[in-house]
Design a protein around this motif. Structure first.
Motif, PDB file in Angstrom:
ATOM      1  N   MET A   1       0.817  -1.204   0.000  1.00 20.36           N
ATOM      2  CA  MET A   1       0.000   0.000   0.000  1.00 20.36           C
ATOM      3  C   MET A   1       0.859   1.267   0.000  1.00 20.36           C
ATOM      4  O   MET A   1       0.360   2.364  -0.231  1.00 20.36           O
ATOM      5  CB  MET A   1      -0.909   0.023   1.244  1.00 20.36           C
ATOM      6  N   VAL A   2       2.168   1.112   0.264  1.00 22.26           N
ATOM      7  CA  VAL A   2       3.064   2.274   0.297  1.00 22.26           C
ATOM      8  C   VAL A   2       3.102   2.973  -1.055  1.00 22.26           C
ATOM      9  O   VAL A   2       3.075   4.207  -1.127  1.00 22.26           O
ATOM     10  CB  VAL A   2       4.490   1.834   0.705  1.00 22.26           C
ATOM     11  N   ILE A   3       3.166   2.197  -2.133  1.00 17.46           N
ATOM     12  CA  ILE A   3       3.297   2.792  -3.468  1.00 17.46           C
ATOM     13  C   ILE A   3       2.096   3.668  -3.825  1.00 17.46           C
ATOM     14  O   ILE A   3       2.265   4.838  -4.205  1.00 17.46           O
ATOM     15  CB  ILE A   3       3.505   1.691  -4.538  1.00 17.46           C
ATOM     16  N   PRO A   4       0.846   3.177  -3.700  1.00 19.81           N
ATOM     17  CA  PRO A   4      -0.297   4.062  -3.955  1.00 19.81           C
ATOM     18  C   PRO A   4      -0.327   5.277  -3.039  1.00 19.81           C
ATOM     19  O   PRO A   4      -0.703   6.377  -3.468  1.00 19.81           O
ATOM     20  CB  PRO A   4      -1.511   3.157  -3.709  1.00 19.81           C
ATOM     21  N   ALA A   5       0.070   5.099  -1.777  1.00 13.02           N
ATOM     22  CA  ALA A   5       0.094   6.226  -0.842  1.00 13.02           C
ATOM     23  C   ALA A   5       1.110   7.275  -1.284  1.00 13.02           C
ATOM     24  O   ALA A   5       0.839   8.483  -1.231  1.00 13.02           O
ATOM     25  CB  ALA A   5       0.425   5.732   0.566  1.00 13.02           C
ATOM     26  N   ILE A   6       2.263   6.828  -1.751  1.00 11.54           N
ATOM     27  CA  ILE A   6       3.289   7.758  -2.236  1.00 11.54           C
ATOM     28  C   ILE A   6       2.800   8.489  -3.478  1.00 11.54           C
ATOM     29  O   ILE A   6       2.993   9.706  -3.626  1.00 11.54           O
ATOM     30  CB  ILE A   6       4.599   6.999  -2.518  1.00 11.54           C
ATOM     31  N   VAL A   7       2.155   7.756  -4.382  1.00 16.59           N
ATOM     32  CA  VAL A   7       1.609   8.379  -5.597  1.00 16.59           C
ATOM     33  C   VAL A   7       0.572   9.438  -5.238  1.00 16.59           C
ATOM     34  O   VAL A   7       0.555  10.539  -5.801  1.00 16.59           O
ATOM     35  CB  VAL A   7       0.986   7.304  -6.517  1.00 16.59           C
ATOM     36  N   LEU A   8      -0.274   9.120  -4.270  1.00 23.07           N
ATOM     37  CA  LEU A   8      -1.320  10.057  -3.856  1.00 23.07           C
ATOM     38  C   LEU A   8      -0.711  11.307  -3.221  1.00 23.07           C
ATOM     39  O   LEU A   8      -1.113  12.441  -3.534  1.00 23.07           O
ATOM     40  CB  LEU A   8      -2.263   9.374  -2.865  1.00 23.07           C
ATOM     41  N   ILE A   9       0.282  11.127  -2.342  1.00 22.17           N
ATOM     42  CA  ILE A   9       0.945  12.268  -1.712  1.00 22.17           C
ATOM     43  C   ILE A   9       1.659  13.118  -2.755  1.00 22.17           C
ATOM     44  O   ILE A   9       1.620  14.365  -2.711  1.00 22.17           O
ATOM     45  CB  ILE A   9       1.954  11.773  -0.656  1.00 22.17           C
ATOM     46  N   ALA A  10       2.318  12.460  -3.723  1.00 18.11           N
ATOM     47  CA  ALA A  10       3.010  13.189  -4.779  1.00 18.11           C
ATOM     48  C   ALA A  10       2.031  13.998  -5.629  1.00 18.11           C
ATOM     49  O   ALA A  10       2.317  15.142  -6.027  1.00 18.11           O
ATOM     50  CB  ALA A  10       3.798  12.218  -5.655  1.00 18.11           C
ATOM     51  N   PHE A  11       0.868  13.431  -5.897  1.00 19.79           N
ATOM     52  CA  PHE A  11      -0.149  14.138  -6.691  1.00 19.79           C
ATOM     53  C   PHE A  11      -0.625  15.400  -5.974  1.00 19.79           C
ATOM     54  O   PHE A  11      -0.666  16.488  -6.548  1.00 19.79           O
ATOM     55  CB  PHE A  11      -1.320  13.195  -6.961  1.00 19.79           C
ATOM     56  N   PHE A  12      -0.984  15.256  -4.693  1.00 17.17           N
ATOM     57  CA  PHE A  12      -1.446  16.419  -3.938  1.00 17.17           C
ATOM     58  C   PHE A  12      -0.324  17.440  -3.730  1.00 17.17           C
ATOM     59  O   PHE A  12      -0.572  18.649  -3.690  1.00 17.17           O
ATOM     60  CB  PHE A  12      -2.021  15.989  -2.589  1.00 17.17           C
ATOM     61  N   GLY A  13       0.916  16.943  -3.596  1.00 16.56           N
ATOM     62  CA  GLY A  13       2.053  17.854  -3.481  1.00 16.56           C
ATOM     63  C   GLY A  13       2.247  18.676  -4.742  1.00 16.56           C
ATOM     64  O   GLY A  13       2.548  19.872  -4.682  1.00 16.56           O
ATOM     65  N   LEU A  14       2.049  18.032  -5.901  1.00 14.20           N
ATOM     66  CA  LEU A  14       2.165  18.744  -7.181  1.00 14.20           C
ATOM     67  C   LEU A  14       1.076  19.800  -7.308  1.00 14.20           C
ATOM     68  O   LEU A  14       1.331  20.937  -7.746  1.00 14.20           O
ATOM     69  CB  LEU A  14       2.079  17.747  -8.331  1.00 14.20           C
ATOM     70  N   VAL A  15      -0.148  19.434  -6.921  1.00 14.44           N
ATOM     71  CA  VAL A  15      -1.250  20.404  -6.957  1.00 14.44           C
ATOM     72  C   VAL A  15      -0.958  21.582  -6.046  1.00 14.44           C
ATOM     73  O   VAL A  15      -1.157  22.744  -6.418  1.00 14.44           O
ATOM     74  CB  VAL A  15      -2.577  19.714  -6.541  1.00 14.44           C
ATOM     75  N   LEU A  16      -0.456  21.303  -4.843  1.00 17.11           N
ATOM     76  CA  LEU A  16      -0.128  22.364  -3.893  1.00 17.11           C
ATOM     77  C   LEU A  16       0.992  23.246  -4.412  1.00 17.11           C
ATOM     78  O   LEU A  16       0.970  24.474  -4.237  1.00 17.11           O
ATOM     79  CB  LEU A  16       0.276  21.737  -2.546  1.00 17.11           C
ATOM     80  N   GLU A  17       1.976  22.638  -5.078  1.00 20.88           N
ATOM     81  CA  GLU A  17       3.099  23.410  -5.632  1.00 20.88           C
ATOM     82  C   GLU A  17       2.619  24.354  -6.728  1.00 20.88           C
ATOM     83  O   GLU A  17       3.068  25.505  -6.820  1.00 20.88           O
ATOM     84  CB  GLU A  17       4.149  22.443  -6.183  1.00 20.88           C
ATOM     85  N   LEU A  18       1.694  23.877  -7.549  1.00 19.74           N
ATOM     86  CA  LEU A  18       1.195  24.702  -8.650  1.00 19.74           C
ATOM     87  C   LEU A  18       0.262  25.810  -8.180  1.00 19.74           C
ATOM     88  O   LEU A  18       0.181  26.875  -8.802  1.00 19.74           O
ATOM     89  CB  LEU A  18       0.470  23.815  -9.674  1.00 19.74           C
ATOM     90  N   THR A  19      -0.431  25.577  -7.078  1.00 16.23           N
ATOM     91  CA  THR A  19      -1.430  26.547  -6.613  1.00 16.23           C
ATOM     92  C   THR A  19      -0.880  27.537  -5.585  1.00 16.23           C
ATOM     93  O   THR A  19      -1.232  28.710  -5.600  1.00 16.23           O
ATOM     94  CB  THR A  19      -2.645  25.835  -6.008  1.00 16.23           C
ATOM     95  N   GLY A  20      -0.027  27.053  -4.677  1.00 18.09           N
ATOM     96  CA  GLY A  20       0.448  27.964  -3.635  1.00 18.09           C
ATOM     97  C   GLY A  20       1.922  27.860  -3.313  1.00 18.09           C
ATOM     98  O   GLY A  20       2.465  28.689  -2.590  1.00 18.09           O
ATOM     99  N   GLY A  21       2.595  26.840  -3.810  1.00 21.09           N
ATOM    100  CA  GLY A  21       4.008  26.658  -3.522  1.00 21.09           C
ATOM    101  C   GLY A  21       4.231  25.814  -2.274  1.00 21.09           C
ATOM    102  O   GLY A  21       3.372  25.708  -1.405  1.00 21.09           O
ATOM    103  N   GLY A  22       5.411  25.219  -2.168  1.00 21.43           N
ATOM    104  CA  GLY A  22       5.768  24.397  -1.015  1.00 21.43           C
ATOM    105  C   GLY A  22       5.307  22.960  -1.092  1.00 21.43           C
ATOM    106  O   GLY A  22       5.554  22.174  -0.166  1.00 21.43           O
TER     107      GLY A  22
END
Length: 217
Positions: A47-68
């Motif tokens: 389950m680590v791999i899907p969790a990492i993919v999900l965190i990476a996706f939300f991190g990318l969205v956060l980077e594009l919208t507000g940074g960090g």
């Protein structure tokens, strides 16, 4: 680590160090690569791999919208890896031992029992996730981003239902609080080395290397 006291302490220290900064996440990841047996961890905790993919996706969205977002996702991914390492090394009864050793036969026993039930619930969630993956593969599909949320809903619902049933069963059997338990621990040399290394990584994370040079001069 076979000694749950060292494993839990190292996990808490390393998680805090990883969350503190990118430098902390980097040194903790190095520790994870050296001491956690990565292939065993990733094999046992798929389950680590899907969790990492999900965190990476939300991190990318956060980077594009507000940074960090990149910094946040990298730190959280390392924390997830540490959690997977703790789970991979889990043996039944360990947290009951730890709770009783830390806080005694009443409060400690209760806290350890809660932790044990949580770990057993997690094991069942991992098993359920494997079943979902196999069902998807039989249908010619793969568990991707679109199916993670529905799968997560099924896993959480199943965990809550089992928790409800366990609580009812314990109440029917007359459990109130506390219990008698005498914990025994094994502490191999490798555990001590890994614990010392975790402490060093924590020091590096909280006290930047440049500070050592300043103190030296």
């Amino acid at each position: 680590m076979q000694d749950i006291r060292l494993r839990a302490g190292a996990a808490a220290l390393l998680s805090l160090a990883a969350f503190t900064s990118i430098t902390g996440a980097a040194v903790v990841f190095i520790w994870w690569l050296i001491f956690s047996r990565p292939l065993l961890v990733l094999t046992k905790m798929r389950m680590v791999i899907p969790a990492i993919v999900l965190i990476a996706f939300f991190g990318l969205v956060l980077e594009l919208t507000g940074g960090g977002g990149i910094s946040y996702s990298l730190r959280m991914i390392v924390i997830i890896l540490i959690g997977a390492w703790v789970y991979a090394g889990y043996r039944q009864g360990e947290f009951l031992k730890l709770g009783t050793w830390l806080f005694g036969r009443k409060t400690g026993f209760d806290l350890g029992l809660v932790a044990e039930m949580g770990m057993q619930s997690l094991e069942m969630m991992v098993s359920d996730f494997s079943t979902i993956r196999q069902a998807q593969e039989l249908k010619g599909k793969h568990v991707g981003l679109r199916s993670i949320v529905p799968a997560g809903s099924i896993l959480i619902h199943g965990a809550l239902r089992r928790a409800d049933e366990t609580a009812e069963l314990m109440a029917m059997r007359g459990y109130t609080n506390g219990g008698s338990y005498c914990p025994v621990f094994e502490t191999p040399v490798r555990d001590v080395i890994a614990g010392i290394a975790a402490l060093c990584m924590g020091i590096i994370a909280f006290i930047p290397v440049s500070e050592f040079f300043i103190l030296y001069h």
